[in-house]
Design a protein around this motif. Structure first.
Motif, PDB file in Angstrom:
ATOM      1  N   ASP A   1       0.860  -1.178   0.000  1.00 35.01           N
ATOM      2  CA  ASP A   1       0.000   0.000   0.000  1.00 35.01           C
ATOM      3  C   ASP A   1       0.901   1.234   0.000  1.00 35.01           C
ATOM      4  O   ASP A   1       1.488   1.594   1.019  1.00 35.01           O
TER       5      ASP A   1
ATOM      6  N   SER B   1      -0.066   4.335  -0.820  1.00 38.13           N
ATOM      7  CA  SER B   1      -0.831   5.587  -0.776  1.00 38.13           C
ATOM      8  C   SER B   1      -0.406   6.491   0.367  1.00 38.13           C
ATOM      9  O   SER B   1      -0.620   7.705   0.308  1.00 38.13           O
TER      10      SER B   1
ATOM     11  N   THR C   1       4.498   2.202   4.450  1.00 42.35           N
ATOM     12  CA  THR C   1       3.742   1.139   3.804  1.00 42.35           C
ATOM     13  C   THR C   1       3.233   0.094   4.784  1.00 42.35           C
ATOM     14  O   THR C   1       2.313  -0.668   4.460  1.00 42.35           O
TER      15      THR C   1
ATOM     16  N   ARG D   1       2.142   1.819 -11.292  1.00 38.41           N
ATOM     17  CA  ARG D   1       0.761   2.114 -10.899  1.00 38.41           C
ATOM     18  C   ARG D   1       0.312   3.459 -11.449  1.00 38.41           C
ATOM     19  O   ARG D   1      -0.829   3.599 -11.916  1.00 38.41           O
TER      20      ARG D   1
END
Length: 311
Positions: free
Chosen positions: A175, A177, A217, A241
């Motif tokens: 992850d 983000s 992360t 991504r």
């Protein structure tokens, strides 16, 4: 190529200027300074004709000092080490650590240059430049400066080393983000410049950046993966991504996917077999005689490509 280590422990590869190019640059600077000095002297003689000899001599000495000594110092300070002769020859005066020169560096170089260039006609400067490994004269040694070449073949900068092949797709489930853009920028700058960093400084920086990325992360850095390889793999995953988000997934785009064996074995929705499976009786083809048959080939006689023409 000479290697200089800056205060940030970055190794700079600079090409020191040699005696021929430096001599040509000094000669051009002297020609310009002499022309300016002659113009100033003519203007002083024309404007101070009514003064006595002592005053004219004092003004001549002041003009000599200001033009031939103060002028090069001011030009070198304001241009950050690039006089007219050095610009023509592609040279620049820098500090020992690669930074721009300041007034004190130019002042020391100019004062010592009066002795080793003007008073000895450049003999001392030539001998010192030939003896020095970097081609430095006495003014450069005392001022802590170095004359380098600026017109060198441009190297490919900003090269991002790819991750090892055995790390391809390993971090696809992370992850990313929560990782801020500032941290991504720091990772990119490190990967682009890690070949220029000192070994110990680069290793410590890689470990710190990898720990920061792993903390954001939520997954620790694998022990068998070196920190630089981990950073390169994670950065490549983020770029992949972003590319899929911007241009779409090339594996499932708007085009039709190729039919596999299972899809090819399924009947078409418009075929008679599919109509019979759905409970709808198949429509019999119109019997219009041989003329209609020759003009419009029946669907069952077409090759089995899976394409049904419109009615």
């Amino acid at each position: 190529m000479g290697e200089l280590v800056t205060g940030e422990a970055v190794a700079l590869e600079l090409r020191p200027a040699r005696l021929p190019s430096r001599a040509l640059a000094v000669l051009l600077d002297l020609v310009v300074a002499v022309v300016v000095y002659m113009a100033v002297t003519i203007a002083l003689v024309a404007s101070t004709a009514s003064l006595d000899v002592a005053a004219q001599t004092a003004l001549s000495i002041a003009a000599f000092v200001l033009v031939l000594v103060g002028g090069p110092i001011a030009v070198e300070t304001l241009s950050h080490g690039r006089s007219l002769g050095k610009v023509a020859c592609g040279l620049r005066v820098v500090r020992d650590d690669g930074g721009p020169v300041r007034f004190r560096h130019s002042l020391v170089r100019g004062l010592i240059g009066v002795i080793e260039i003007l008073m000895t006609f450049g003999v001392v400067a030539c001998i010192a430049s030939l003896v020095s490994a970097r081609g430095r004269r006495l003014g450069d040694v005392f001022a802590g400066t170095l004359v380098v070449r600026e017109r060198v073949p441009a190297a490919s900068g900003g090269f991002m080393p790819p991750p090892p092949p055995w790390l391809a797709g390993r971090f696809s489930g992370l992850d990313l983000s929560a990782v801020p853009d500032e941290l991504w920028l720091a990772v990119r700058q490190y990967l682009a410049r890690m070949g220029q960093l000192d070994v110990h400084v680069g290793r410590a920086m890689a470990e710190r950046l990898a720990a920061d990325v792993a903390a954001r992360t939520g997954a620790p850095v694998p022990q068998e993966v070196p920190p630089p390889a981990y950073l390169a793999a994670v950065l490549q995953e983020r770029q992949a991504r972003e590319s899929r988000r911007a241009f779409g997934d090339p594996r499932g785009g708007g085009g039709s996917a190729p039919l596999g064996p299972a899809a090819a074995s399924q009947p078409s929705p418009a075929s008679p077999t599919a109509a019979s499976q759905q409970g709808t009786p198949p429509t019999a083809p119109p019997q219009n005689g041989p003329a209609e048959e020759s003009r419009d080939v029946r669907p069952e006689r077409r090759p089995g490509t899976g394409f049904v023409p419109p009615a």
